[in-house]
Write a protein that holds these residues in place. Structure first.
Motif, mmCIF file in Angstrom:
data_model
loop_
_atom_site.group_PDB
_atom_site.id
_atom_site.type_symbol
_atom_site.label_atom_id
_atom_site.label_comp_id
_atom_site.label_asym_id
_atom_site.label_seq_id
_atom_site.Cartn_x
_atom_site.Cartn_y
_atom_site.Cartn_z
ATOM 1 N N TRP A 45 0.800 -1.153 -0.028
ATOM 2 C CA TRP A 45 -0.048 0.064 0.211
ATOM 3 C C TRP A 45 0.778 1.343 0.087
ATOM 4 N N LEU A 46 1.805 1.417 0.866
ATOM 5 C CA LEU A 46 2.669 2.577 0.834
ATOM 6 C C LEU A 46 3.783 2.646 -0.565
ATOM 7 N N GLY A 69 -9.024 6.280 -3.891
ATOM 8 C CA GLY A 69 -9.234 4.742 -4.136
ATOM 9 C C GLY A 69 -8.384 4.094 -3.238
ATOM 10 N N LEU A 70 -7.207 4.554 -3.222
ATOM 11 C CA LEU A 70 -5.969 3.758 -2.471
ATOM 12 C C LEU A 70 -6.276 3.732 -0.975
ATOM 13 N N TYR A 71 -6.982 5.027 -0.526
ATOM 14 C CA TYR A 71 -7.249 5.084 0.829
ATOM 15 C C TYR A 71 -8.313 4.308 1.311
ATOM 16 N N LEU A 72 -9.453 4.363 0.273
ATOM 17 C CA LEU A 72 -10.827 3.902 0.814
ATOM 18 C C LEU A 72 -10.891 2.102 0.369
ATOM 19 N N ALA A 73 -10.290 1.938 -0.662
ATOM 20 C CA ALA A 73 -10.400 0.302 -1.171
ATOM 21 C C ALA A 73 -9.252 -0.064 -1.774
ATOM 22 N N PHE A 75 -7.195 -2.829 -1.351
ATOM 23 C CA PHE A 75 -7.114 -4.380 -1.966
ATOM 24 C C PHE A 75 -7.867 -4.335 -3.217
ATOM 25 N N PHE A 76 -8.892 -3.649 -3.465
ATOM 26 C CA PHE A 76 -9.491 -3.665 -4.897
ATOM 27 C C PHE A 76 -9.122 -2.574 -5.999
ATOM 28 N N VAL A 77 -8.168 -1.644 -5.558
ATOM 29 C CA VAL A 77 -7.768 -0.599 -6.473
ATOM 30 C C VAL A 77 -6.361 -1.085 -6.773
ATOM 31 N N GLU A 78 -5.538 -1.454 -6.036
ATOM 32 C CA GLU A 78 -4.408 -1.683 -6.307
ATOM 33 C C GLU A 78 -4.061 -2.634 -7.412
ATOM 34 N N PRO A 79 -4.834 -3.756 -7.656
ATOM 35 C CA PRO A 79 -4.671 -4.743 -8.893
ATOM 36 C C PRO A 79 -5.088 -3.813 -10.154
#
Length: 91
Positions: A45-46, A69-73, A75-79
């Motif tokens: 995440w970092l 999106g990276l703050y709120l979700a 695990f779904f936004v990173e991919p």
């Protein structure tokens, strides 16, 4: 970023959702695996938060949306971020 580093980041990114499902749904999940999972997820995440303003493929007008999106979700936004802006990049 080199190809082996991209593969490692991709695996670390894509393993998060199945691991969360495993830890949440399995009462017998090994406790010793939980702390390394949390630390690796935090590190990934970092990395994405660090890469977001430095990646020239991300449009400047969309950067706040990706950040939220990276703050709120994460695990779904990173991919999605990985495949759109890291895997296909030439750096």
């Amino acid at each position: 970023m080199s190809s082996p580093a991209k593969v490692l980041l991709g695996v670390a990114t894509l393993i998060q959702v199945p691991a969360i499902v495993f830890f949440v749904t399995t009462a017998l999940a090994p406790v010793g695996l939980f702390a390394p999972f949390v630390l690796s997820s935090f590190a990934v995440w970092l990395f994405y938060l660090w890469d977001l303003p430095r990646n020239e493929l991300v449009p400047l007008e969309k950067e706040p949306n990706w950040r939220w999106g990276l703050y709120l979700a994460p695990f779904f936004v990173e991919p999605i971020y990985f495949f759109r802006f890291i895997w296909r990049s030439e750096r």
